[in-house]
Enzyme design. Structure first.
Site: not given
Ligand code: PLP
Length: 393
Positions: A59, A112, A185, A210
Site C-alpha cells: 500500500r 467529466y 485534468d 483512457k
Molecule cells: C474518465 C475520466 C475521469 C475519471 O477517471 P476514472 O479512471 O474513471 O476514475 C476523470 N476525468 C476525465 C476527463 C475522464 O475522462
C-alpha cells in the site's frame, strides 16, 4: 557512464525516449528488460527496519507502481507522479489532502460527470464551497476570483464532452494573481499533446484508464506535480486511505505509456479526417472538434496543443435526441460503450450515459449530443461505418 549521467541524458531526451526508458531500468537480479509485476503485499526485512530498497508493504510502495510513477513523471517533465486505483481516486486524494472545510473550488462548466458528482455530492457536504463558471471565459474567471477566495480553479481542456478549450496560461495567471492554484485534468489531451505544468498549472490529474492505459483494459489515475509539500501531503493520504493501483494495473499502465505518442498521433490524425468529413454532412447540426477552424477554441488549441488535437469528437444531430440514439445504435465498428482513449473506436450518448449524473444541473449536456472516441483503426473504415449508420437514421 554513471547512473547520474544516464539520468540527466534521459531527462533531456524526447518524450518517446523517456516514455520507453524512464523508470524502466532492467531488473538488477535477472536482467529482465520489462519491469516485473511485483505481485506481493509485503517485503522481507533484513532485521527489524532493514528494508531492501525502502519497501515494506505494497500500500505504501511497490516496485511496479514506482516504475510507472517514475515513467509518468519523466514523460510529463515533472518532479513527481503518484498513481491511483482510478482517476477519481487521484482527484479525491489530491483535493482531500490539500483542502479543508470552508475552502472553495471554482469549477469549469463542462467537466467529466464523475468529477462533478464527486465535488457536488461528496466535497460540498464535507464543507467545500463549489462554484461553476464558464472556464473558457478568462474575464469571467478573473471576476469570480476577485469576488471570493478560491483554493483551486479546476480546468478540463479539451473538456468532456463538449471539447471546449481553455487557455491554461491565461487562467493560471488570473488564479495566481488571486492566490488560487490551478489543476488541469489532462486526460483528453494526454501528456503527448499538452503540458499544463509548463503553461503554469500547479497540478495535473489523469484518468490513466483512457489514453495512457490506451487499451480499455485497466482503470487507473494519477496526480502529477512539481511541489514537494503537496506531493508529500498527497502521498500521506494515498498511504493512509489506500486507493492504490495493483501491481498488475501499474504494469498495464507502463506498457500503455510506452506507445502513447504513436497512438495519440494516430488518434489525432483519424479524428481530424472524420471531423472534416462530418462537417460536410447535413445530418450533423454541429461538429465539436478543436482541430476544426469552426471550433470556437481552435486558435487557442492550435497554440496550446502540440502535434494534434486528440481523438475525441462530439456531434449534435440535426434530428434531435431520437436521431442521436439511433446513430449510436447503428454504428458497427464504433462500439456503443462509455469510456474513451482505447485503440478501438467507441461511441456514446453523454446525456443518457457518461453525463447522466449531471442531468438537471448547470452542467447538463444537449440531448442530441453524441461523443466519439476515435480509435486507431483505418480512418476510411471508420468513415464508412459512420456513413452506413447515418443511412439507417
Ligand atoms: C474518465 C475520466 C475521469 C475519471 O477517471 P476514472 O479512471 O474513471 O476514475 C476523470 N476525468 C476525465 C476527463 C475522464 O475522462
Amino acid at each position: 557512464m554513471t547512473i547520474a549521467t544516464n539520468q540527466a541524458a534521459l531527462n533531456a531526451s524526447a518524450l518517446a525516449t523517456r516514455a520507453i526508458h524512464a523508470g524502466q531500468e532492467p531488473d538488477p537480479i535477472t536482467g529482465a528488460v520489462v519491469t516485473p509485476i511485483y505481485m506481493t503485499s509485503t517485503f522481507k526485512q533484513d532485521g527489524v527496519g532493514g528494508l531492501r530498497g525502502g519497501y515494506d508493504y505494497s500500500r505504501s510502495a511497490n516496485p511496479t507502481r514506482n516504475s510507472f510513477d517514475a515513467q509518468l513523471a519523466a514523460v510529463e517533465g515533472a518532479n513527481y507522479a503518484l498513481s491511483f486505483a482510478s482517476g477519481l481516486a487521484a482527484i479525491d486524494v489530491l483535493l482531500r489532502a490539500t483542502l479543508q472545510p470552508g475552502d472553495n473550488i471554482l469549477l469549469g462548466n463542462d467537466v467529466y460527470g464523475g468529477t462533478y458528482r464527486l465535488l457536488s455530492k461528496v466535497f460540498v457536504p464535507w464543507g467545500i464551497g463549489l462554484d461553476v463558471v464558464d472556464i473558457t471565459d478568462v474575464p469571467a474567471v478573473a471576476a469570480a476570483l476577485a469576488a471570493k477566495d478560491y483554493r483551486y480553479v479546476w480546468v478540463e481542456t479539451p473538456s468532456n464532452p463538449l471539447l471546449n478549450i481553455t487557455d491554461i496560461a491565461a487562467v493560471a495567471a488570473a488564479a495566481h494573481a488571486h492566490g488560487a492554484k490551478v489543476v488541469v485534468d489532462n486526460t483528453f489531451a494526454s501528456p503527448v499533446l499538452q503540458h499544463p505544468l509548463a503553461d503554469g498549472a500547479d497540478a495535473v490529474v489523469y484518468s490513466t484508464t483512457k489514453y495512457i492505459g490506451g487499451h480499455s483494459d485497466v482503470v487507473g489515475g494519477a496526480v502529477v506535480l512539481n511541489d514537494k509539500e503537496t506531493r508529500d501531503a498527497v502521498a500521506f493520504l494515498q498511504n493512509s486511505a489506500g486507493a492504490v493501483p495493483s501491481p498488475f494495473d501499474s504494469w498495464l499502465d507502463i506498457r500503455g505509456l510506452k506507445t502513447l505518442e504513436l497512438r495519440v498521433r494516430q488518434h489525432s490524425r483519424n479524428a481530424m479526417n472524420i471531423a472534416q468529413w462530418m462537417e460536410s454532412r447535413p445530418e450533423f447540426e454541429r461538429v465539436w472538434y478543436p482541430g476544426l477552424e469552426s471550433h470556437p477554441g481552435h486558435e487557442i488549441a492550435a497554440r496550446q496543443m502540440r502535434g494534434g488535437f486528440g481523438g475525441m469528437i462530439s456531434v449534435q444531430l440535426a434530428g434531435g435526441f431520437e436521431a442521436a440514439k439511433r446513430f449510436v445504435g447503428a454504428a458497427e465498428i464504433f462500439t456503443l460503450a462509455e469510456s474513451l482513449g482505447g485503440v478501438e473506436s467507441l461511441i456514446e450518448h453523454p446525456g443518457a450515459m457518461t453525463h447522466a449524473s449531471v442531468s438537471g444541473t448547470t452542467l447538463e449536456v444537449p440531448a442530441n449530443l453524441v461523443r466519439l472516441s476515435v480509435g486507431i483503426e483505418e480512418a476510411d473504415d471508420l468513415i464508412a461505418d459512420l456513413d452506413q449508420a447515418l443511412r439507417r437514421l
